[in-house]
Design an enzyme around this catalytic site. Structure first.
Site, PDB file in Angstrom:
ATOM      1  N   SER A  98      55.969   0.283  49.144  1.00 52.39           N
ATOM      2  CA  SER A  98      56.026  -0.450  50.414  1.00 52.39           C
ATOM      3  C   SER A  98      54.626  -1.027  50.695  1.00 52.39           C
ATOM      4  O   SER A  98      53.666  -0.684  50.022  1.00 52.39           O
ATOM      5  CB  SER A  98      56.467   0.477  51.535  1.00 52.39           C
ATOM      6  OG  SER A  98      55.509   1.495  51.692  1.00 52.39           O
ATOM      7  N   LYS A 115      56.144  -7.720  52.180  1.00 51.08           N
ATOM      8  CA  LYS A 115      57.507  -8.284  52.295  1.00 51.08           C
ATOM      9  C   LYS A 115      57.633  -9.155  53.535  1.00 51.08           C
ATOM     10  O   LYS A 115      58.245 -10.216  53.508  1.00 51.08           O
ATOM     11  CB  LYS A 115      58.515  -7.138  52.446  1.00 51.08           C
ATOM     12  CG  LYS A 115      59.152  -6.734  51.180  1.00 51.08           C
ATOM     13  CD  LYS A 115      60.412  -5.937  51.344  1.00 51.08           C
ATOM     14  CE  LYS A 115      60.556  -4.990  52.483  1.00 51.08           C
ATOM     15  NZ  LYS A 115      59.861  -3.764  52.493  1.00 51.08           N
ATOM     16  N   THR A 174      54.507  -4.388  33.866  1.00 56.39           N
ATOM     17  CA  THR A 174      55.750  -4.939  34.426  1.00 56.39           C
ATOM     18  C   THR A 174      56.854  -3.894  34.588  1.00 56.39           C
ATOM     19  O   THR A 174      57.869  -4.140  35.237  1.00 56.39           O
ATOM     20  CB  THR A 174      56.319  -6.069  33.531  1.00 56.39           C
ATOM     21  OG1 THR A 174      56.662  -5.508  32.260  1.00 56.39           O
ATOM     22  CG2 THR A 174      55.334  -7.200  33.354  1.00 56.39           C
ATOM     23  N   LYS A 175      56.672  -2.736  33.954  1.00 57.70           N
ATOM     24  CA  LYS A 175      57.769  -1.754  33.918  1.00 57.70           C
ATOM     25  C   LYS A 175      58.273  -1.331  35.314  1.00 57.70           C
ATOM     26  O   LYS A 175      59.491  -1.300  35.536  1.00 57.70           O
ATOM     27  CB  LYS A 175      57.327  -0.531  33.087  1.00 57.70           C
ATOM     28  CG  LYS A 175      58.440   0.347  32.520  1.00 57.70           C
ATOM     29  CD  LYS A 175      59.407  -0.304  31.579  1.00 57.70           C
ATOM     30  CE  LYS A 175      58.987  -0.669  30.185  1.00 57.70           C
ATOM     31  NZ  LYS A 175      58.457   0.319  29.308  1.00 57.70           N
ATOM     32  N   CYS A 223      46.046  -4.310  78.508  1.00 60.05           N
ATOM     33  CA  CYS A 223      46.942  -3.275  79.034  1.00 60.05           C
ATOM     34  C   CYS A 223      46.170  -1.990  79.362  1.00 60.05           C
ATOM     35  O   CYS A 223      45.511  -1.938  80.387  1.00 60.05           O
ATOM     36  CB  CYS A 223      48.107  -3.045  78.078  1.00 60.05           C
ATOM     37  SG  CYS A 223      49.516  -2.361  78.952  1.00 60.05           S
ATOM     38  N   GLY A 227      43.536  -1.165  78.112  1.00 57.44           N
ATOM     39  CA  GLY A 227      42.159  -1.666  78.165  1.00 57.44           C
ATOM     40  C   GLY A 227      41.806  -2.243  79.525  1.00 57.44           C
ATOM     41  O   GLY A 227      40.642  -2.240  79.924  1.00 57.44           O
ATOM     42  N   ARG A 262      53.938   1.606  81.960  1.00 60.77           N
ATOM     43  CA  ARG A 262      54.580   2.373  83.041  1.00 60.77           C
ATOM     44  C   ARG A 262      53.672   2.486  84.259  1.00 60.77           C
ATOM     45  O   ARG A 262      54.102   2.834  85.330  1.00 60.77           O
ATOM     46  CB  ARG A 262      54.854   3.805  82.586  1.00 60.77           C
ATOM     47  CG  ARG A 262      56.003   3.952  81.636  1.00 60.77           C
ATOM     48  CD  ARG A 262      56.327   5.418  81.394  1.00 60.77           C
ATOM     49  NE  ARG A 262      56.951   5.565  80.097  1.00 60.77           N
ATOM     50  CZ  ARG A 262      58.222   5.289  79.837  1.00 60.77           C
ATOM     51  NH1 ARG A 262      59.004   4.873  80.806  1.00 60.77           N
ATOM     52  NH2 ARG A 262      58.706   5.432  78.625  1.00 60.77           N
ATOM     53  N   HIS A 295      50.153  -8.063  77.462  1.00 66.09           N
ATOM     54  CA  HIS A 295      49.647  -8.159  76.082  1.00 66.09           C
ATOM     55  C   HIS A 295      49.624  -9.621  75.634  1.00 66.09           C
ATOM     56  O   HIS A 295      50.590 -10.092  75.022  1.00 66.09           O
ATOM     57  CB  HIS A 295      50.556  -7.364  75.130  1.00 66.09           C
ATOM     58  CG  HIS A 295      50.486  -5.892  75.331  1.00 66.09           C
ATOM     59  ND1 HIS A 295      49.596  -5.093  74.634  1.00 66.09           N
ATOM     60  CD2 HIS A 295      51.179  -5.063  76.147  1.00 66.09           C
ATOM     61  CE1 HIS A 295      49.760  -3.839  75.010  1.00 66.09           C
ATOM     62  NE2 HIS A 295      50.709  -3.790  75.932  1.00 66.09           N
ATOM     63  N   GLU A 343      48.204 -10.891  73.231  1.00 73.01           N
ATOM     64  CA  GLU A 343      48.182 -11.027  71.761  1.00 73.01           C
ATOM     65  C   GLU A 343      49.553 -11.344  71.180  1.00 73.01           C
ATOM     66  O   GLU A 343      49.660 -11.921  70.104  1.00 73.01           O
ATOM     67  CB  GLU A 343      47.607  -9.747  71.119  1.00 73.01           C
ATOM     68  CG  GLU A 343      48.451  -8.483  71.213  1.00 73.01           C
ATOM     69  CD  GLU A 343      48.191  -7.655  72.473  1.00 73.01           C
ATOM     70  OE1 GLU A 343      47.706  -8.225  73.476  1.00 73.01           O
ATOM     71  OE2 GLU A 343      48.494  -6.444  72.465  1.00 73.01           O
TER      72      GLU A 343
HETATM   73  N1  GLN Z   1      49.655   3.771  78.940  1.00 79.11           N
HETATM   74  C1  GLN Z   1      49.575   2.661  79.831  1.00 79.11           C
HETATM   75  C2  GLN Z   1      50.862   2.474  80.622  1.00 79.11           C
HETATM   76  O1  GLN Z   1      51.895   2.961  80.214  1.00 79.11           O
HETATM   77  C3  GLN Z   1      49.230   1.396  79.092  1.00 79.11           C
HETATM   78  C4  GLN Z   1      50.281   0.957  78.127  1.00 79.11           C
HETATM   79  C5  GLN Z   1      49.796  -0.026  77.103  1.00 79.11           C
HETATM   80  O2  GLN Z   1      48.599  -0.131  76.854  1.00 79.11           O
HETATM   81  N2  GLN Z   1      50.710  -0.720  76.471  1.00 79.11           N
HETATM   82  O3  GLN Z   1      50.860   1.854  81.630  1.00 79.11           O
END
Ligand code: GLN
Length: 557
Positions: free
Chosen positions: A26, A30, A201-202, A399, A401, A483, A530, A532
């Site tokens: 793996s 892929k 190649t095996k 988040c 962060g 959360r 997020h 990103e």
């Molecule tokens: N642990 C935090 C929360 O649940 C941040 C979650 C995260 O960084 N995706 O709110």
């Protein structure tokens, strides 16, 4: 069962299906191979969608530990899925949805639901054929919903594992009924053992034979390896694996995964697929992709970014896959800004144990703290944020962060020494980050899977702020997975101390972005969401670009 069989016998309404399976080991790419194939077909004017099949029992990737499974990617509709879905979205420039992701758990859950609802009309419900039928049904649903004429399906794991047998069986059934509409691509690995110095190649021959034992013959073999495949070994694979020589595609290691579609095109992957699938020959328009790839080669000046996270340690190895969308988002914005980039993964736990000093951050032009959960490594992260704030190093928090950035500010600027998040210390007197109201019941009833605030939500931006200037918009939509949230009881005090909440949910109750004005820091910004997950090669994310620009500024100082 009869109705399912007749459903299967229906022609596939002009759709083509390309299954991508793995052999030998793996982790040989892929997902990138499947994404690249998708891009080549899209460049020929086809409407392409991609499906990832994960053989796990888990209903989704949300409950898996990132150090075991890699990044949990989040879709607009809130599905928590495999990181390969991120590759598909980035390469194809599309937004995928829940139907594009499948796990064993999901398939069985639906089969059992149907059985309980008498949908099998009194028949025995059997592993074969009912489970593969459900898999086929889901593949067709994803094709229908997205209106695609080509669907790429990546089957997780490698051939020969018990776990993915039923998915291979579904693929075999589809091919048997519609031979001209289904293609199999085997992504295999050809090692070059250091003591031999020769490509072997095996293992690929065994993988091909193992696939045969599942009733499937590869149409195309992608020969991954540290170096390019030579003519002699290409002939060998063709002869022993029962494929025409032209259908063996060499795929040596490359510096940038974004070169791969162009390498495949050079090796006539697109044409070969057209032949296998009886598609009319078309010319690929890859001009935008080529423009992007040429930018990846520019940028002699390099900025250095530290990603300070808590999910790097896996035995003696460092895992950066956990934050793959962040790394890619950083690259897209740096390519766009014409600057090179060097990213270092820093384990926050090493700051706590004093294995590395905080002052090592001095040599970086920017610091990023990604999302995360729970207590471990948190104090190390908070001290890194403080260092970045006090030493004017551009900081971008995603988040967790952002939440930890607010905690740092509350502790060290507001003077609330025990400021914390309920997630880490519910007994703190100053819970500047608290549980979201609707999440309380979910935790109490142990309803933890797929129950966070997930997916795309709208936020309004405050004019004149760093965020507003970056987005050049009053309203944005971004993907979430959390959360906890900024506790509104502390909002005013934090604002009075200089922190700016520059993005809010439409009703104003939820803080989506926190930042410092540029008059006090070159870039100090955190998002509850997020960003990103929405950064694309052909459309870099405005906040990442703003961060990279600030890092360039710091470098010049
Ligand atoms: N642990 C935090 C929360 O649940 C941040 C979650 C995260 O960084 N995706 O709110």
């Amino acid at each position: 069962m009869k109705s399912s069989v007749s459903k299967l016998e229906n022609k596939l309404s002009n759709c083509k299906y390309i299954f991508v399976v793995g052999g030998v080991i793996s982790g040989v790419g892929k997902g990138v191979a499947a994404s690249s194939i998708g891009l080549l077909m899209q460049a020929r004017g086809h409407k392409v969608t991609s499906i990832k099949i994960d053989p796990y029992i888990n209903i989704d990737a949300g409950t898996m530990n990132p150090t075991e499974h890699g990044e949990v990617f989040v879709l607009d509709d809130g599905d928590e899925c495999d990181q390969d879905m991120g590759n598909y979205e980035r390469f194809l420039g599309v937004d995928l949805c829940r139907t594009n992701y499948m796990t064993t758990g999901r398939v069985y859950e639906e089969v059992i639901r149907k059985e309980r609802n008498l949908e099998y009309k009194g028949k025995n419900v059997e592993v074969v054929p009912d489970v593969p039928f459900e898999v086929i049904h889901r593949i067709k649903e994803a094709t229908r919903i997205t209106g695609s004429d080509i669907t790429i399906i990546e089957i997780g794991g490698t051939v020969g594992e018990y776990q993915n047998v039923l998915f291979l069986e579904a693929a075999r059934m589809l091919k048997t009924k519609n031979p001209a509409d289904v293609a199999f691509v085997l992504v295999s690995y050809l090692p070059v053992p250091s003591n031999l110095g020769e490509m072997k190649t095996k293992p690929t021959q065994y993988a091909s034979r193992t696939l045969n034992s599942a009733g499937v013959q590869a149409d195309i073999i992608i020969a991954r390896g540290p170096i390019a495949l030579d003519k002699k070994r290409k002939e060998k694979i063709a002869l022993f694996c029962n494929v025409p020589e032209d259908n063996v595609i060499s795929a040596p290691d490359v510096k940038s995964i974004y070169d791969i579609p162009l390498n495949f095109e050079k090796d006539k992957m697109g044409e070969t697929l057209e032949r296998v699938l009886s598609l009319p020959k078309r010319t690929a328009n890859l001009s935008n992709w080529k423009k992007f790839v040429s930018k990846t080669k520019n940028g002699k000046e390099k900025i250095k970014i530290a990603v300070v996270g808590k999910y790097f340690d896996s035995g003696d190895f460092v895992l950066s896959d956990v934050y793959i969308s962040i790394l890619e988002a950083l690259k897209f914005s740096s390519y766009e800004s014409g600057v090179g980039i060097e990213i270092a993964c820093v384990n926050s736990k090493d700051f706590e144990s004093k294995k590395i000093p905080l002052s090592m951050l001095k040599k970086f032009d920017g610091v990023i703290v990604p999302g995360g959960f729970g207590e471990s490594g948190i104090e190390g992260i908070i001290s890194a944020i403080r260092y970045a704030r006090e030493n004017k190093i551009p900081y971008f928090g995603l988040c967790y962060g952002m939440q930890l950035m607010v905690i740092e500010y509350a502790r060290n600027v507001l003077g609330l020494k025990d400021a914390n998040t309920r997630e880490v210390n519910p007994n703190s007197k100053n819970l500047v980050i608290d549980i979201m109201e609707d999440q309380k019941a979910k935790i109490e009833s142990k309803n933890m899977g797929g129950s966070m605030r997930l997916g795309a939500y709208i936020a309004h931006l405050k004019k004149g702020t760093v965020a507003h200037k970056a987005y050049k918009a009053d309203m944005i939509t971004e993907r979430h997975r959390h959360r906890y949230e900024v506790n509104n009881a502390y909002r005013e005090r934090l604002e009075n101390a200089g922190l700016v909440f520059s993005g809010h949910s439409p009703d104003g109750t939820l803080c989506e972005i926190a930042e410092l004005p540029t008059s006090s820091h070159p870039f100090f910004l955190g998002t509850q969401y997020h960003p990103e997950f929405k950064a694309r090669p052909l459309a870099p994310h405005p906040l990442f670009t703003a961060f990279i620009k600030a890092c360039q500024g710091k470098k010049k100082v």
